[in-house]
Design a protein around this motif. Structure first.
Motif: not given
Length: 247
Positions: A10-13, A89-91, A93-100, A78-87
């Motif tokens: 949610a914070e990343l979104a 990281a979200d992937a 986290l999504l996969r981790d949640a899916e595996v669980r 200035r936030w391009c690197q952050h945005r790519e890293a956020v995408r």
């Protein structure tokens, strides 16, 4: 992964929404020809969100500052690197949640932040930058220093220190002991302190020394570093809870 996945995503979104680029509308009655783009959120709001997001990224993608390109920060936003890293990281986290969810993995999670405070205080800064091997070494130094503080000794350290403090022999001037239980003359008393002495020796001889003295070792995988931190956490709890026996 020992993290609140729903909250983190949610914070990343929210950050992605705040830093979304758009062409601002022209003022009423004016036509401005410009290719510049603006972020949806205000600078103050974005910076506040970034403070949280960077901590999430440090946990999920410890090397994001070097692994994610920052070449668009100057030319686009200035936030391009952050945005790519956020995408990315979200992937993760999504996969981790899916595996669980798919595997029903409800096994206990080992969190570095839940370990004894001496261990995590020593390791925190290096751990968050992805220097896991050095973080374990720093935690070992912290446990050693706090043990020295407790028994008021600086003349010995590490293996020699713990051989002394957990010795079954009676305390002597300048050689206090740490007692995990009262000396009742039982086999249990002797076993507990012999075990603590041997365990401490293993921590320093088998973990701390190789991490500190072997050049060119590859970085420790995070899960292995966690296991090593846990060993020092056990030792730290024994030391803190032990009764000081000084003559």
């Amino acid at each position: 992964m020992s993290i609140d996945i729903e909250w983190a995503r949610a914070e990343l979104a929210r950050f992605l929404k705040l830093t979304e680029l758009y062409s601002s509308p022209d003022p009423p009655g004016m036509v401005i020809f410009s290719s510049s783009l603006a972020n949806r959120g205000g600078d103050r709001e974005i910076v506040a969100s970034a403070q949280i997001v960077e901590q999430i990224l440090d946990r999920v993608l410890p090397q994001w500052r070097t692994d994610v390109p920052d070449d668009l920060n100057d030319s686009v936003n200035r936030w391009c690197q952050h945005r790519e890293a956020v995408r990315r990281a979200d992937a993760v986290l999504l996969r981790d949640a899916e595996v669980r969810e798919r595997l029903g993995d409800d096994s206990p999670q080992l969190r570095a932040g839940a370990m004894h405070r001496w261990v995590w205080d020593g390791a925190r800064a290096l751990w968050r930058s992805g220097h896991f091997r050095e973080a374990v070494t720093a935690a070992a130094r912290k446990v050693n220093a706090e043990t020295q503080n407790k028994v008021a000794r600086r003349d010995v350290s590490e293996t020699t220190l713990f051989q002394s403090v957990f010795s079954k022999d009676a305390a002597k001037p300048g050689q206090p002991r740490l007692r995990l239980m009262a000396d009742d003359g039982s086999d249990t008393f002797r076993s507990v302190h012999r075990g603590a002495m041997s365990f401490a020796e293993g921590c320093f001889a088998g973990i701390r020394n190789p991490n500190s003295h072997e050049d060119g070792l590859p970085e420790l995988p995070e899960h292995e570093a966690l296991e090593q931190l846990a060993a020092f956490s056990v030792l730290a709890r024994w030391v803190e809870s032990a009764a000081l026996d000084a003559p």
